[in-house]
Design a protein around this motif. Structure first.
Motif, PDB file in Angstrom:
ATOM      1  N   THR A   1      -1.970   2.916   2.080  1.00  0.00           N
ATOM      2  CA  THR A   1      -1.635   1.497   1.983  1.00  0.00           C
ATOM      3  C   THR A   1      -2.007   0.980   0.604  1.00  0.00           C
ATOM      4  O   THR A   1      -2.721   1.635  -0.159  1.00  0.00           O
ATOM      5  CB  THR A   1      -2.407   0.689   3.038  1.00  0.00           C
ATOM      6  OG1 THR A   1      -3.814   0.859   2.807  1.00  0.00           O
ATOM      7  CG2 THR A   1      -2.063   1.156   4.447  1.00  0.00           C
ATOM      8  N   ASN A   2      -1.493  -0.225   0.274  1.00  0.00           N
ATOM      9  CA  ASN A   2      -1.911  -0.858  -0.969  1.00  0.00           C
ATOM     10  C   ASN A   2      -3.415  -1.108  -0.934  1.00  0.00           C
ATOM     11  O   ASN A   2      -4.009  -1.320   0.126  1.00  0.00           O
ATOM     12  CB  ASN A   2      -1.179  -2.185  -1.178  1.00  0.00           C
ATOM     13  CG  ASN A   2       0.302  -1.975  -1.432  1.00  0.00           C
ATOM     14  OD1 ASN A   2       0.714  -0.923  -1.943  1.00  0.00           O
ATOM     15  ND2 ASN A   2       1.114  -2.947  -1.054  1.00  0.00           N
TER      16      ASN A   2
ATOM     17  N   ALA B   1       2.687   4.741   7.484  1.00  0.00           N
ATOM     18  CA  ALA B   1       1.423   4.112   7.078  1.00  0.00           C
ATOM     19  C   ALA B   1       1.192   2.852   7.914  1.00  0.00           C
ATOM     20  O   ALA B   1       2.136   2.259   8.452  1.00  0.00           O
ATOM     21  CB  ALA B   1       1.454   3.763   5.590  1.00  0.00           C
TER      22      ALA B   1
ATOM     23  N   TYR C   1       0.768  -0.995   9.031  1.00  0.00           N
ATOM     24  CA  TYR C   1       1.502  -2.175   8.561  1.00  0.00           C
ATOM     25  C   TYR C   1       0.597  -3.171   7.837  1.00  0.00           C
ATOM     26  O   TYR C   1       1.084  -4.014   7.082  1.00  0.00           O
ATOM     27  CB  TYR C   1       2.172  -2.870   9.739  1.00  0.00           C
ATOM     28  CG  TYR C   1       3.482  -2.225  10.152  1.00  0.00           C
ATOM     29  CD1 TYR C   1       4.053  -1.213   9.382  1.00  0.00           C
ATOM     30  CD2 TYR C   1       4.143  -2.624  11.301  1.00  0.00           C
ATOM     31  CE1 TYR C   1       5.249  -0.618   9.756  1.00  0.00           C
ATOM     32  CE2 TYR C   1       5.346  -2.045  11.694  1.00  0.00           C
ATOM     33  CZ  TYR C   1       5.892  -1.046  10.925  1.00  0.00           C
ATOM     34  OH  TYR C   1       7.065  -0.473  11.302  1.00  0.00           O
TER      35      TYR C   1
ATOM     36  N   ARG D   1      -8.329   1.668   0.985  1.00  0.00           N
ATOM     37  CA  ARG D   1      -6.946   1.961   1.336  1.00  0.00           C
ATOM     38  C   ARG D   1      -6.981   2.816   2.601  1.00  0.00           C
ATOM     39  O   ARG D   1      -7.980   3.484   2.881  1.00  0.00           O
ATOM     40  CB  ARG D   1      -6.245   2.715   0.199  1.00  0.00           C
ATOM     41  CG  ARG D   1      -6.230   1.963  -1.127  1.00  0.00           C
ATOM     42  CD  ARG D   1      -5.655   2.798  -2.252  1.00  0.00           C
ATOM     43  NE  ARG D   1      -4.196   2.924  -2.137  1.00  0.00           N
ATOM     44  CZ  ARG D   1      -3.445   3.620  -2.975  1.00  0.00           C
ATOM     45  NH1 ARG D   1      -4.009   4.287  -3.967  1.00  0.00           N
ATOM     46  NH2 ARG D   1      -2.149   3.698  -2.819  1.00  0.00           N
TER      47      ARG D   1
ATOM     48  N   THR E   1      -3.873  -4.195   6.651  1.00  0.00           N
ATOM     49  CA  THR E   1      -5.319  -3.961   6.722  1.00  0.00           C
ATOM     50  C   THR E   1      -6.033  -5.252   6.399  1.00  0.00           C
ATOM     51  O   THR E   1      -5.486  -6.138   5.716  1.00  0.00           O
ATOM     52  CB  THR E   1      -5.768  -2.868   5.737  1.00  0.00           C
ATOM     53  OG1 THR E   1      -5.437  -3.287   4.401  1.00  0.00           O
ATOM     54  CG2 THR E   1      -5.112  -1.535   6.044  1.00  0.00           C
TER      55      THR E   1
END
Length: 931
Positions: A135-136, A33, A35, A120, A37
């Motif tokens: 991603t979170n 994924a 690293y 995300r 955003t």
């Protein structure tokens, strides 16, 4: 091994000390994924950008693209949001950016200005079909102003499949593949086999459709089973010889073509058909079964077998081949008798032999080893006569299939166990069909009978067949004989007949009951008629007696009335005398009231210096004022007879004291007065009445208006808190309510005053369709916002800023016609700046309009009229004295009025003339007031 591991760990620690890795290290996953955003927006370009930080790239399948999942709702997943896939792929430890244009935002969102956008990101490697986790979730609050709130009607979120095109989910339903065919030469069945589609598609197969035919492409079709049953997803299907003969009239030499398709009936999704596979039916007889070989000492080798004739061709001959197991060459024996079931090799040397027994067609050209197999091993020992042989497992078809119907139960199918083969069936499959395309199978039957309930087999002509299955050897038998039966559910028919009979009997009973009731009714009517005639005779007798009594009473009444008339005349004379005395007393009272009125009205007028004509005019003035006061009192009491809105006093409001004498009504001839009364003073510009809305439609419009105004005007008032009235008097409660109302008004007016002109116009536009008269159900804050906006947009300086279109919109809300609204708005703004009554009318326009919701065509002109009349009633003389008639040109009266005011004035011509008399007399008096 342990030593090498310790060395590797030491080297790793040293390496990390010398070359430290980035903080975010790649997990041991095929695709990592991102690293990080982030997000931003550009208010000048009208764009929204999401940044993606690539991984270090050490994974097995680095990203080829990224998919951004986003929504205006919290909790973004791959299935509840919109998504876009980037055109760029992986760049190690590097930020890359995907930008949404204003058009993109309009496509995905409904008015996103000032709202949170949740997002995300996922990494994609399409080549390896490898995808990272998401991603979170992050969020970005989009700028609340222009251009993101521009032209809100253009914002519309998409619906349907185009809202998110995720490369992870392949569109549609996958195609099956690797279709192959094979045949069982013994029983003539053809088996097709295929591979299911990969589990990467939007829809999964629920069953498979099979096309088959002697023609290419195949036209007929069957399926692997009904959706959800145990056979639906089988990737193998067996066409029995009997089925192919029935469905296609298949025979030796025919080529059967097959194709497969994945079906999802729930979503009506169907895959492409596979490449067509085929099989050509061979001219081969079924192999022998139940083969046995025995050795009788000195008498040779005995063979015996059974021929089931289940293949596509009938056996024409047999062939036995044998050889010593140690040798390569077979010895062949041809048996031309097609009916043979045994054979003896009389002279054979001792040894271990391999045997094959073939069933042949066309004089031995096509032979089939059958279930005996190609290598039946047999040992011949002339000394001991012991023999051994291996017979392959076989399962014969069920025998003696019969079908019969059992009343109120169903169709009972009965059969015997197979009398051939060396296996025993553990379960059976029962097939029944009306045609090749409508076949039903019942599986896992453990007995040799089965009753098909009538609810599972509708009436019709059916063909039945049974085959056995041995799970230990995974072997199916051939199909049994196929008896037919016309299925008919006699119990259902009997029930239907019984129901029909019951209905018939009920109908007959109903008819009999109706006939009985009709007979009773006729008898009752006959008796009623006899009673009626008897009653009429009695009434006639009583009527004659009553008429005689009435005549006697009439004569007595006439005598009584004559006496009463005499007494009435005496009383009338007495009353006239009393009324004359009362009239005298009333005249004295009226004279006193007249005197007091004159003294009150003329207390500031120097009557000693008036001429005789002026005194006469003064008397007319006083009489007129008295008459108006009496009339207006009647109007105030009898609101349903005289409407105050019909009295309009038109006069410029100035403070000059110059005397102007106006003609009074006595100065005109009768014909002129009539002409004045008949002529419309101003042209009418009112159109047809508007269509009245229903209560439900008004409520919907009011709710929409409240929402639209709330988006424009923000008042820091959570809700109107109720006043605590405990311990307060009614007067204190009233004062508290007044104070709360004043505070709310001040807050609203302050907020509205700060609004730009275009925002005030938006409020007017929101009210335009609803109409102010319909805002009675709106909350108090909304009403006061509308009132404050009306007050603001009718100021002279505000009107000067408006476009013609905006003036028209504001004017129409005040009740002006569309054609005159712009000009009338400028006129009313000028009036309000110089006339306190007009200004008061604008301040109270919303409140009075709501209060007059039941008055048709209620406009600002009505409010101005009400205010003027109230001012006149409160101080009629003062209202007249304050009028400045200097240089009044009556030919131009009405030109400084709005078209709506001119229209309203048509209804009050006579009150204007009366007011003119008052003003004319006041003019003469004003010049003689002492100063």
């Amino acid at each position: 091994m342990l030593k090498r591991l310790n060395t590797a760990l030491r080297l790793l620690v040293v390496g990390l000390l010398i070359y430290p890795l980035p903080i975010a290290m790649a997990d041991h996953v095929p695709t990592q994924a991102p690293y990080g955003t982030n997000a931003s927006n550009d208010v000048n370009a009208g764009t929204f950008t999401i940044g993606i930080l690539g991984s270090d790239g050490f994974e097995d399948s680095p990203p080829e693209s990224y998919t951004i999942f986003f929504s205006q709702s919290n909790g973004v997943t791959e299935t509840n949001s919109f998504c876009v896939t980037t055109s760029f792929g992986h760049s190690a430890n590097t930020w890359q950016y995907h930008t949404f244009s204003l058009d993109n935002l309009k496509y995905y969102f409904n008015d996103p200005a000032g709202t949170n956008i949740y997002y995300r990101v996922r990494s994609n490697n399409i080549t390896d079909y490898s995808f990272s986790t998401l991603t979170n979730q992050n969020t970005w609050n989009l700028y609340a102003g222009t251009p993101f709130d521009y032209n809100q009607t253009d914002w519309s979120a998409p619906t349907g499949d185009n809202a998110c095109n995720d490369p992870k989910i392949l569109d549609g339903i996958g195609d099956p593949s690797n279709l192959t065919t094979s045949a069982n030469l013994h029983d003539g069945s053809i088996t097709i086999d295929w591979d299911s589609a990969l589990d990467r598609y939007e829809y999964s197969a629920e069953r498979y459709a099979i096309g088959f035919d002697k023609a290419n492409p195949p036209m007929y079709g069957v399926s692997t089973g009904n959706v959800g049953d145990s056979n639906a997803l089988n990737t193998e299907y067996i066409f029995s010889k009997s089925y192919l003969q029935s469905a296609l009239s298949a025979t030796v030499g025919d080529t059967i073509y097959f194709k497969i398709r994945s079906d999802n009936d729930t979503n009506s999704k169907y895959s492409n058909w596979t490449t067509i596979a085929s099989y050509t039916i061979q001219d081969v007889a079924s192999g022998v079964t139940n083969l046995s070989i025995s050795n009788t000492e000195y008498q040779g080798l005995d063979f015996s077998w059974t021929q089931p004739n289940t293949g596509w061709s009938a056996v024409e001959s047999y062939k036995i081949e044998y050889k010593l197991s140690s040798e390569e060459t077979y010895t062949t024996i041809n048996i031309a008798d097609a009916s043979a079931t045994s054979y003896t090799i009389e002279d054979i040397a001792a040894g271990t032999y391999d045997f094959v027994v073939y069933a042949c067609t066309q004089s031995g050209s096509f032979c089939h080893g059958g279930q005996a197999g190609p290598n039946t091993n047999f040992i011949v020992n002339q000394n001991t006569a012991t023999t051994t042989t291996t017979v392959p497992p076989t399962l014969g078809p069920p025998m003696n299939v019969t079908v019969a119907q059992t009343y109120n139960q169903g169709v009972k199918v009965d059969w015997d166990v197979s009398n051939s083969g060396n296996l025993t069936a553990e379960t059976y499959e029962l097939y029944f069909r009306t045609d090749a395309k409508n076949e039903t199978v019942v599986s896992n039957i453990t007995e040799t009978e089965y009753t098909i309930p009538y609810e599972s087999i509708p009436n019709g002509d059916y063909t039945f067949s049974v085959r056995g299955y041995s799970s230990d050897d995974n072997a199916y038998s051939g199909f049994s004989t196929e008896p037919t039966l016309t299925v008919f559910n006699q119990k259902a028919q009997d029930d239907a007949n019984a129901a029909a009979q019951a209905a018939y009997e009920a109908e007959q009973a109903r008819i009999a009951e109706e006939n009985r009731i009709a007979a009773e009714k006729a008898e009752e009517e006959r008796r009623a008629e006899e009673a009626r005639k008897a009653e009429e005779a009695r009434i006639a007798q009583e009527k004659a007696e009553e008429e005689a009594r009435i005549e006697a009473e009439r004569i007595a009444e006439e005598e009584r009335l004559a006496e009463e008339e005499r007494l009435r005349l005496e009383e009338e004379a007495r009353i006239k005398a009393e009324l004359a005395e009362l009239a005298r007393i009333e005249a004295e009272k009226e004279a006193q009231i007249q005197k007091e009125l004159e003294e009150s009205i003329l207390k500031d007028v120097d009557t000693d210096n008036l001429s005789d004509d002026e005194k006469k005019d003064l008397k007319v003035l006083v009489d007129t004022i008295q008459e108006l006061q009496e009339t207006l009192e009647v109007v105030e009491y009898e609101e349903k007879v005289f409407e105050l809105e019909e009295i309009i006093i038109v006069a410029p409001t100035t403070t000059s004291t110059t005397t102007t004498t106006l003609p009074i009504i006595e100065d005109f001839a009768d014909e002129e007065v009539e002409e004045i009364l008949e002529v419309e003073p101003f042209p009418s510009d009112k159109g047809d009445e508007e269509i009245q809305l229903t209560v439900e439609e008004v409520e919907i419009l009011v709710e929409e208006t409240e929402e639209a105004i709330a988006e424009v005007v923000t008042i820091e008032i959570v809700e109107e808190e109720p006043i605590d009235t405990e311990g307060l008097t009614e007067e204190e409660v009233f004062e508290a309510e007044q104070k709360a109302d004043e505070e709310l008004t001040e807050k609203v007016e302050a907020a509205v005053a700060e609004l730009p002109t275009e925002e005030k116009v938006k409020v007017v536009q929101a009210v335009a369709e609803t109409k102010i008269q319909n805002l009675g159900n709106a909350d108090k804050t909304t009403q006061k916002i509308v009132q404050a906006v009306v007050k603001e947009v009718t100021k002279v300086e505000t009107v000067a800023e408006l476009s013609e279109e905006e003036k028209t919109e504001v004017g129409q809300v005040l009740g002006f016609t569309e054609e005159e609204a712009s000009d009338d708005l400028e006129i009313i703004a000028e009036q309000a700046a110089s006339d306190k009554n007009t200004a008061q009318a604008l301040d109270e326009f919303v409140e009075r309009s709501i209060a007059s919701s039941d008055v048709e065509n209620f406009t600002l002109a009505d409010v101005v009229t009400e205010v003027q009349i109230e001012a006149f009633l409160s101080n009629p003389v003062g209202a007249i004295i304050d009028v400045d008639l200097t240089n009044v040109d009556f030919a131009t009266i009405g030109q400084d009025m709005t078209s709506d005011q001119r229209q309203k004035s048509k209804e009050v011509v006579v009150p204007i003339i009366i007011a003119s008399q008052i003003v004319a007399q006041a003019g003469a008096l004003i010049s003689r007031r002492p100063f």
